[in-house]
Design a protein around this motif. Structure first.
Motif, mmCIF file in Angstrom:
data_model
loop_
_atom_site.group_PDB
_atom_site.id
_atom_site.type_symbol
_atom_site.label_atom_id
_atom_site.label_comp_id
_atom_site.label_asym_id
_atom_site.label_seq_id
_atom_site.Cartn_x
_atom_site.Cartn_y
_atom_site.Cartn_z
ATOM 1 N N LEU A 252 -44.681 56.095 19.569
ATOM 2 C CA LEU A 252 -44.152 54.820 19.101
ATOM 3 C C LEU A 252 -45.197 53.712 19.166
ATOM 4 O O LEU A 252 -45.304 52.891 18.249
ATOM 5 C CB LEU A 252 -42.925 54.425 19.934
ATOM 6 C CG LEU A 252 -41.698 55.323 19.808
ATOM 7 C CD1 LEU A 252 -40.658 54.939 20.850
ATOM 8 C CD2 LEU A 252 -41.112 55.239 18.403
ATOM 9 N N PHE A 253 -45.966 53.673 20.254
ATOM 10 C CA PHE A 253 -46.978 52.621 20.398
ATOM 11 C C PHE A 253 -48.006 52.710 19.281
ATOM 12 O O PHE A 253 -48.544 51.687 18.836
ATOM 13 C CB PHE A 253 -47.678 52.748 21.756
ATOM 14 C CG PHE A 253 -48.593 51.595 22.069
ATOM 15 C CD1 PHE A 253 -48.103 50.440 22.666
ATOM 16 C CD2 PHE A 253 -49.942 51.655 21.758
ATOM 17 C CE1 PHE A 253 -48.938 49.374 22.943
ATOM 18 C CE2 PHE A 253 -50.799 50.599 22.038
ATOM 19 C CZ PHE A 253 -50.286 49.447 22.629
ATOM 20 N N ASN A 254 -48.282 53.919 18.828
ATOM 21 C CA ASN A 254 -49.284 54.126 17.788
ATOM 22 C C ASN A 254 -48.705 54.123 16.375
ATOM 23 O O ASN A 254 -49.416 54.444 15.422
ATOM 24 C CB ASN A 254 -50.020 55.448 18.037
ATOM 25 C CG ASN A 254 -51.002 55.368 19.180
ATOM 26 O OD1 ASN A 254 -52.132 54.920 19.004
ATOM 27 N ND2 ASN A 254 -50.558 55.765 20.368
ATOM 28 N N TRP A 255 -47.437 53.747 16.257
ATOM 29 C CA TRP A 255 -46.770 53.711 14.940
ATOM 30 C C TRP A 255 -46.515 52.254 14.590
ATOM 31 O O TRP A 255 -45.559 51.651 15.050
ATOM 32 C CB TRP A 255 -45.465 54.495 15.001
ATOM 33 C CG TRP A 255 -44.776 54.659 13.679
ATOM 34 C CD1 TRP A 255 -43.834 53.847 13.126
ATOM 35 C CD2 TRP A 255 -44.953 55.736 12.748
ATOM 36 N NE1 TRP A 255 -43.414 54.318 11.926
ATOM 37 C CE2 TRP A 255 -44.089 55.500 11.654
ATOM 38 C CE3 TRP A 255 -45.760 56.879 12.733
ATOM 39 C CZ2 TRP A 255 -44.002 56.366 10.560
ATOM 40 C CZ3 TRP A 255 -45.675 57.730 11.649
ATOM 41 C CH2 TRP A 255 -44.809 57.473 10.573
ATOM 42 N N GLU A 256 -47.385 51.679 13.777
ATOM 43 C CA GLU A 256 -47.248 50.273 13.406
ATOM 44 C C GLU A 256 -46.098 50.110 12.419
ATOM 45 O O GLU A 256 -45.990 50.844 11.442
ATOM 46 C CB GLU A 256 -48.543 49.761 12.770
ATOM 47 C CG GLU A 256 -49.660 49.556 13.762
ATOM 48 C CD GLU A 256 -49.398 48.384 14.685
ATOM 49 O OE1 GLU A 256 -48.908 47.339 14.235
ATOM 50 O OE2 GLU A 256 -49.688 48.528 15.873
ATOM 51 N N LYS A 308 -52.837 53.536 28.803
ATOM 52 C CA LYS A 308 -53.711 54.698 28.633
ATOM 53 C C LYS A 308 -54.709 54.458 27.502
ATOM 54 O O LYS A 308 -55.912 54.711 27.647
ATOM 55 C CB LYS A 308 -52.881 55.947 28.340
ATOM 56 C CG LYS A 308 -52.077 56.472 29.504
ATOM 57 C CD LYS A 308 -51.086 57.541 29.074
ATOM 58 C CE LYS A 308 -51.727 58.704 28.367
ATOM 59 N NZ LYS A 308 -50.735 59.756 28.013
ATOM 60 N N LEU A 309 -54.202 53.966 26.368
ATOM 61 C CA LEU A 309 -55.071 53.747 25.219
ATOM 62 C C LEU A 309 -56.114 52.672 25.520
ATOM 63 O O LEU A 309 -57.308 52.842 25.219
ATOM 64 C CB LEU A 309 -54.238 53.355 24.000
ATOM 65 C CG LEU A 309 -55.017 53.076 22.717
ATOM 66 C CD1 LEU A 309 -55.831 54.293 22.292
ATOM 67 C CD2 LEU A 309 -54.069 52.649 21.600
ATOM 68 N N GLY A 310 -55.676 51.560 26.124
ATOM 69 C CA GLY A 310 -56.607 50.488 26.438
ATOM 70 C C GLY A 310 -57.706 50.932 27.383
ATOM 71 O O GLY A 310 -58.881 50.565 27.216
ATOM 72 N N GLU A 339 -57.180 41.984 23.117
ATOM 73 C CA GLU A 339 -56.035 41.740 22.240
ATOM 74 C C GLU A 339 -54.962 42.807 22.448
ATOM 75 O O GLU A 339 -53.757 42.510 22.469
ATOM 76 C CB GLU A 339 -56.491 41.732 20.786
ATOM 77 C CG GLU A 339 -57.358 40.540 20.406
ATOM 78 C CD GLU A 339 -57.850 40.635 18.970
ATOM 79 O OE1 GLU A 339 -57.322 41.477 18.212
ATOM 80 O OE2 GLU A 339 -58.767 39.882 18.605
ATOM 81 N N LEU A 340 -55.405 44.047 22.600
ATOM 82 C CA LEU A 340 -54.463 45.136 22.843
ATOM 83 C C LEU A 340 -53.739 44.927 24.171
ATOM 84 O O LEU A 340 -52.515 45.144 24.276
ATOM 85 C CB LEU A 340 -55.215 46.462 22.858
ATOM 86 C CG LEU A 340 -54.374 47.736 22.970
ATOM 87 C CD1 LEU A 340 -53.620 47.984 21.673
ATOM 88 C CD2 LEU A 340 -55.260 48.935 23.292
#
Length: 355
Positions: A252-256, A308-310, A339-340
């Protein structure tokens, strides 16, 4: 092109590799090597050996965070999944002899298909609402298949310790964050605040499953025809046994959907705004229908995904500062990661609910 060739030379000694491949694959007079420059984590090197087409997977060069980029772990899970309903490339062999190319590596069959990269957009053959819906349903249903794997039966019963999975994940990534800050020479307060909030907000655990750890649209490959069909899931180096909802939150986090000017635009698909692509809420409904599980504690799971991504991106930024990568995206991380981190805080504060 010279930079790419120089980077390839830093990743593999083709003469040493050729000599080793002959022991594994037999002799050949045809050996061609090329660098795959569309990934941002572990490195992929394509090569032809005779009539066979293969992909070699190895860690990036230079210093990397402790416990990251474990390609032999990836080889283990891919090999085990070959007998399940989860589509994965066929593994060929693994090697832990660093005298060959300077690191662990493994080789798998190269799949002929299409990866839908965020920065290149959707393939023209999929630019129809019905195909966009199928892309999304394939993505969700494949995730449900991963979570339905009987990991004991395929020999992955000791693949991880699902007890306290979430707390261990937070501790692991917090430690990596601090390592990355030391390497990059900066600190990002919003990312550190996220680590503290996550540690204080862990939900009650649910029944553990195999989890992918990095599940998103550009980590799967679709067949070369229509309708869209996933024929392989990649990037398993963060897989383990744990909470399946962490994978859902990461997807979900990676689904803009409905977000203007995302941080690090190369990583977040904008084409998912087009007619036919579901919203984040619709993805949740699709997953619940496919898996029989209820997705809950959304703020926690999406914040964990962002954390995790950041942190992973901060490691990439440190590699850029150290001069061990040619990835053109990495300079933008100087501003993109803060920004993230601010976006993650908006999720935690309830200011960025599911679209």
């Amino acid at each position: 092109m010279s930079d790419v060739n120089d980077h390839l030379d830093s990743l593999v000694d083709t003469d040493a590799l050729s000599e080793y491949l002959a022991t594994e694959l037999g002799d050949t007079e045809s050996f061609d090597v090329s660098y795959h420059d569309e990934g941002h984590s572990n490195e992929i090197i394509f090569f032809n050996w005779g009539d066979g087409e293969y992909a070699l997977r190895r860690p990036p060069s230079g210093k990397t965070p402790e416990s990251a980029h474990d390609v032999l772990r990836e080889y283990e899970v891919l090999s085990a999944l070959s007998e399940t309903a989860v589509p994965v490339p066929e593994t060929v062999f693994a090697c832990n002899d660093h005298s060959v190319i300077g690191s662990d590596f493994f080789v798998m069959q190269r799949l002929d298909g299409t990866v839908i990269h965020n920065d290149t957009g959707e393939p023209s053959r999929f630019a129809e609402p019905e195909y966009r819906e199928q892309i999304s349903s394939e993505l969700v249903e494949t995730l449900a298949k991963i979570h339905d794997v009987d990991y004991e039966r395929i020999g992955l019963g000791n693949f991880g310790s699902p007890e306290k999975y979430l707390s261990k994940q937070i501790a692991l990534w917090t430690n990596q964050m601090e390592q990355c800050f030391k390497r990059s020479g900066r600190e990002i307060d919003a990312l550190r605040d996220t680590a503290e909030w996550l540690a204080d907000s862990i939900p009650e655990p649910i029944e553990p499953t195999l989890v992918h750890g990095d599940y998103k649209l550009d980590n799967v490959i679709f067949s070369s025809g229509t309708p869209p069909e996933i024929i392989g899931v990649f990037d398993w180096e963060m897989s383990t046994l744990g909470d399946p909802l962490a994978d859902v939150g990461y997807m979900l986090f990676n689904w803009e959907h409905g977000t203007d000017n995302p941080a690090v635009p190369e990583l977040f698909p904008q084409f998912t705004e087009y007619e036919g692509y579901p919203s984040q809420r619709e993805l949740v409904e699709m997953y619940e229908d496919a898996s029989g599980r209820t997705y809950r504690h959304d703020r926690f799971y999406r914040a964990l995904a962002g954390f995790k991504l950041g942190t992973a991106l901060e490691a990439f930024y440190a590699r850029y500062l150290e001069g061990t990568t040619t990835d053109s995206m990495y300079p933008s991380l100087e501003a993109g990661i803060p920004e993230l981190a601010n976006r993650i805080q908006r999720i935690i504060d309830g200011k960025e609910p599911l679209s």
